[in-house]
Design a protein around this motif. Structure first.
Motif: not given
Lengths: 315, 296, 290
Positions: A36-37, A39-40, A42-44, A46, C88, C91-92, C95, C112, C116, C127, C154
């Protein structure tokens, strides 16, 4: 402990050793948390990816073109000889469209928000808001179609000097696109103004107009401002409608009837052509993209900062 | 089954012992007994199930409990009373480490459950919570069927067999005096039950994990008088098999259901003792002021 | 009361009513824009809509042009994007809502994500061009397109899922923990099922967005003329909005009408998606009352 229960529930294990399944379970729990971490993360990643890709290619670009020429040059013609790499015409085109969209959307959007929050009965609010969501959900290419087929002909019939592709028609449809955003965000902050503030003012004999314009709107002003900023940032980044309607001629002009080019439309133009990778022409899109990214980023951060401050005020 | 724990009496129902499939010792039916709180002698004789010593508790920098020392005797009802904000709920939530979930809380002192320190670093909190069940102030059934609600605890403990689950569900619902009302609609949503039934369902759900200790945080405060009295009867019956700690606002309730009462005030344990003694002959003036209604 | 005072009152009453009228007109003009847009599209495109239009391949002649490859491409993209971005994103969200400590780090990640969500989609396209098309050498494949779109949607999925998770009352979590469930058991058995309807709304919003986005696909080099239906992840592709863009950009009137017909198909798919969302919301609002 209790008879008649399956063994697994008889809690006679020591707390310290835990249940027999404990180590497996603990590893499983840890793995899940780690997944899960990721997954989170991924946003960073990106964000890092965007900045990295833009910077790497843009830095290569600035080896060939001086940043000074890029920022202050008044001519943009990377695809034609002699090449010029001044971004001002693209910035000017972007600003022209965004400003035009703001002129269209801000008065209408704010008045609609005021009507919905202060005047409208509940059923009107509940009918209109989903309709506005539809408006917000329509893909931007559809707005581009509308600009070409409907708005541009009208403008040309009103102003003979108007080009087929012109900034005005793009401005109008982009204005319609960002309307729902202004309405919903402004309405939210207007409604967050506490009742007590309104009642205090009514108690002094004020009319609804007085209360709205002198109490409610000023109290929600920073939030409204944030909604404008977010909407304009959206207009700056809008691509399809401006690519279709505003034209492809980078020009340093403030005349909305002329054909111009925005940063976004330029990026589409290059990526649709067959400019080979690794050339300075190809790298222009990263330099332009970087400019676009930072412009919108700044506006968004500013807007969020303002929004957060207003939310805190009433919580 | 377990040697370390005195065997617990189970339902008196012969039919059920067949269902459960293991011999159960018959005990005098609890509802035929007069409702009598245990005397101080009986309390003193009882084994200590939970033993709290010198407990300090902090939310960030604010201290919520000061040097609390209290023994909870086994198979007795201990009532925690005191004005709101006195720390009685905080104390209760220390006993199954529910306070762990709030950021910035700290704790000093010792809490022993069956002679084991539950705050030792290697303690398995999940295992602890299976042994120390909790019923909340507002009934909070899961938005699932009645069956799923009760079977949840055993399921997360790894029981998959449907027949075993069915037995546990029936057994727990019977103990919570809810079986007769819901046996024909186990597959209906738990949210359709009345408030009192929901709370009894939450008790049944807790019983399904076979805890030795039941913590109850004002379990009847949101219920009407009829439902409240059913819950109180239930607590009295459950006392035969479980150690119960109950937080209550209502002094009459404490007097009705508990064997031992502890009075909290401003984070300190002022006085604790056999309920009969504490209500008739309190030692401290603060206790007397509170139970006679002079404040709080 | 003096005459002057009465006059003043009447004037301010008039002003108040006038202002209300202006605001109402603003609201009506929003709705008018919507009606106008739909009417324009319908009146131009409805005559061109037929089974042949859906079955045919793109063509140089408006009368023969169809959206078969574009529609197939769009459905592929939407499906792939959902498969990639939903796990994803959820999951994010899980978390951030259930695990992450409430500290500076979390605030930074949260800010962030909000930022986004505001990044123009064309920037994601750049990108995708740099990362997927060139660096990972996926070329102009449907996989590169879906990966790019996944990044676009996302933030939408994360933000909507977080909201859905926050709507699950803490008492449910407490009850589960108190029964000896582990964190993940609590999330998997209680929190997720309860928040799924709310998440569905966000997921469908994201799918609608993925369906309508053209800019990032154009940026990674997708073209309108692809004469075959994609059959694998590495195939070239086109999509409905790209096809519509291409037709709208042509000077011939007839192609504009073909574009309108394409828009009708696009909007129909969007409506179907959103109908599902409305249905899900309606069903669950009947089932769950906290």
């Amino acid at each position: 402990m209790s008879e008649g229960r399956p063994d697994i529930l008889s809690s006679n294990q020591s707390l310290l050793s835990g249940a027999t399944t404990s180590p497996v379970r603990k590893i499983g729990e840890g793995l899940i948390q780690f997944a899960l971490f990721l997954c989170a993360a991924v946003s960073v990643l990106t964000t890092i990816g965007i900045v990295a890709v833009l910077l790497i290619e843009a830095l290569q670009f600035f080896r060939d073109v001086s940043p000074w020429d890029f920022i202050f040059g008044t001519k943009w013609s990377p695809l034609l000889k002699p090449q010029h790499f001044g971004i001002l015409p693209l910035l000017c085109g972007t600003c022209l469209v965004a400003a035009g969209a703001a002129v269209v959307a801000i008065p209408i959007g704010l008045c609609t928000a005021i009507y919905l929050s202060e005047y409208a009965p509940k059923w009107v609010r509940e009918t209109v808001k989903p309709l506005l969501e539809i408006l917000a959900g329509i893909p931007s290419v559809v707005y581009g179609y509308l600009a070409i087929v409907f708005v541009s002909p009208i403008i040309r019939s009103m102003f003979e000097s108007a080009n087929v592709f012109n900034a005005a028609s793009a401005s109008i449809v982009v204005g319609i696109m960002i309307l729902p955003m202004i309405v919903s965000l402004s309405e939210e902050v207007l409604r967050a103004v506490p009742r007590s503030l309104r009642e205090a003012s009514y108690a002094l004999g004020a009319t609804k107009l007085d209360v709205t314009l002198k109490v409610v709107v000023p109290a929600a002003f920073s939030g409204i401002l944030a909604s404008f900023l977010l909407a304009i940032s959206r207009a700056v980044g809008e691509t399809m409608a401006v690519t279709l309607a505003a034209g492809a001629t980078p020009k340093l002009t403030l005349n909305p009837l002329e054909s111009i080019q925005t940063m976004t439309a330029y990026i589409v133009q290059v990526s649709q052509g067959d400019t080979p990778a690794g050339t300075v022409e190809y790298r222009t899109i990263f330099a332009v993209g970087l400019t676009l990214f930072f412009t919108t980023m700044l506006m968004n951060i500013l807007a969020q900062w303002v929004l957060r401050r207003t939310r805190e005020k009433y919580e | 089954m377990s040697a370390s724990e005195p065997s617990m009496t189970i339902s008196t129902d012969n039919e059920q012992s067949k269902v459960v499939g293991v011999s159960t010792r018959l005990h005098e039916s609890s509802d035929r007994r007069p409702k009598l709180a245990r005397s101080s002698d009986e309390l003193a004789a009882a084994r200590s199930k939970i033993s709290v010593s010198n407990l300090d508790f902090f939310y960030e920098e604010q201290q919520a409990l000061f040097d609390v020392t209290l023994d909870v005797p086994e198979k007795c009802v201990t009532a925690l009373i005191g004005p709101s904000g006195c720390g009685k709920s905080t104390f209760l939530r220390c006993l199954n480490r529910m306070n762990d979930m709030i950021d910035g809380t700290r704790l000093k002192g010792k809490i022993l459950l069956d002679q084991e320190d539950i705050y030792r670093p290697r303690t398995d909190v999940v295992e602890l919570r299976k042994r120390v069940g909790m019923v909340f102030q507002k009934s909070n059934p899961f938005p699932k069927t009645i069956f799923e609600n009760v079977a949840y605890g055993p399921k997360v403990a790894g029981i998959r067999k449907r027949s075993v689950l069915r037995e546990i569900v029936e057994h727990s619902l019977r103990k919570a005096a809810l079986w007769d009302e819901v046996k024909d609609r186990l597959n209906q949503s738990a949210l359709q039950l009345s408030g009192g039934q929901q709370q009894r369902l939450c008790i049944a759900r807790t019983l399904a994990t076979s805890p030795g200790v039941l913590l109850m945080d004002e379990p009847a405060s949101a219920l009407d008088p009829a439902s409240t009295s059913r819950i109180e009867d239930l607590i009295f019956e459950l006392r035969e098999s479980y150690t119960i700690v109950i937080v209550t606002h209502n002094m009459q309730q404490a007097a009705r259901v508990s064997d031992q009462t502890a009075f909290f005030f401003q984070g300190k344990l002022i006085e604790a003792g056999a309920t009969n003694t504490l209500f008739t002959n309190p030692e401290k003036t603060q206790t007397e002021d509170y139970i006679t209604g002079r404040f709080g | 009361m003096s005459l002057h005072a009465t006059k003043h009152r009447r004037w301010s009453k008039f002003l108040s009513a006038a202002f209300a009228t202006v605001c109402l007109l603003a609201l009506l003009s929003c709705l008018a824009a919507l009606v106008l847009l739909l009417w324009q599209v319908l009146s131009h495109g409805i005559d061109w809509l037929s089974w042949d239009f859906i079955r045919d391949l793109p063509s140089r002649f408006p009368a023969k042009a169809g959206i078969r490859t574009a529609l197939a491409g769009s459905l592929w993209l939407m499906g792939l994007t959902t498969i990639i971005s939903v796990p994803i994103g959820m999951g994010a969200a899980i978390y951030l809502e259930e695990y992450a400590a409430n500290n500076r780090m979390r605030t930074i990640v949260q800010t962030n994500i909000a930022n986004l969500a505001g990044v123009p989609s064309i920037v994601y396209g750049i990108l995708g061009l740099g990362l997927f098309v060139r660096f990972m050498a996926l070329e102009r494949s449907i996989l590169a397109g879906a990966l790019t779109l996944s990044l676009v949607v996302l933030p939408i999925i994360i933000l909507a899922s977080q909201e859905a998770l926050r709507a699950v009352p803490p008492s449910i979590r407490h009850a589960s923990f108190a029964l000896g469930a582990t964190k993940w058991q609590t999330i998997w058995h209680q929190v997720l099922p309860a928040s799924l309807p709310g998440m569905m709304t966000g997921i469908i919003l994201a799918m609608s967005r993925a369906l309508g986005e053209a800019a990032p696909l154009l940026a990674i080099g997708a073209v309108a003329y692809v004469p075959f239906v994609p059959s694998s992840l590495s195939d070239e592709f086109t999509a409905l909005p790209i096809q519509i863009f291409n037709w709208s950009a042509r000077p011939q009137e007839d192609f504009h009408s073909v574009a309108a017909a394409g828009i009708i198909v696009l909007l129909l798919v969007l409506i179907c998606l959103n109908a599902v969302a409305v249905f899900v919301r309606y069903r669950t609002s009947k089932q769950i009352r906290w």
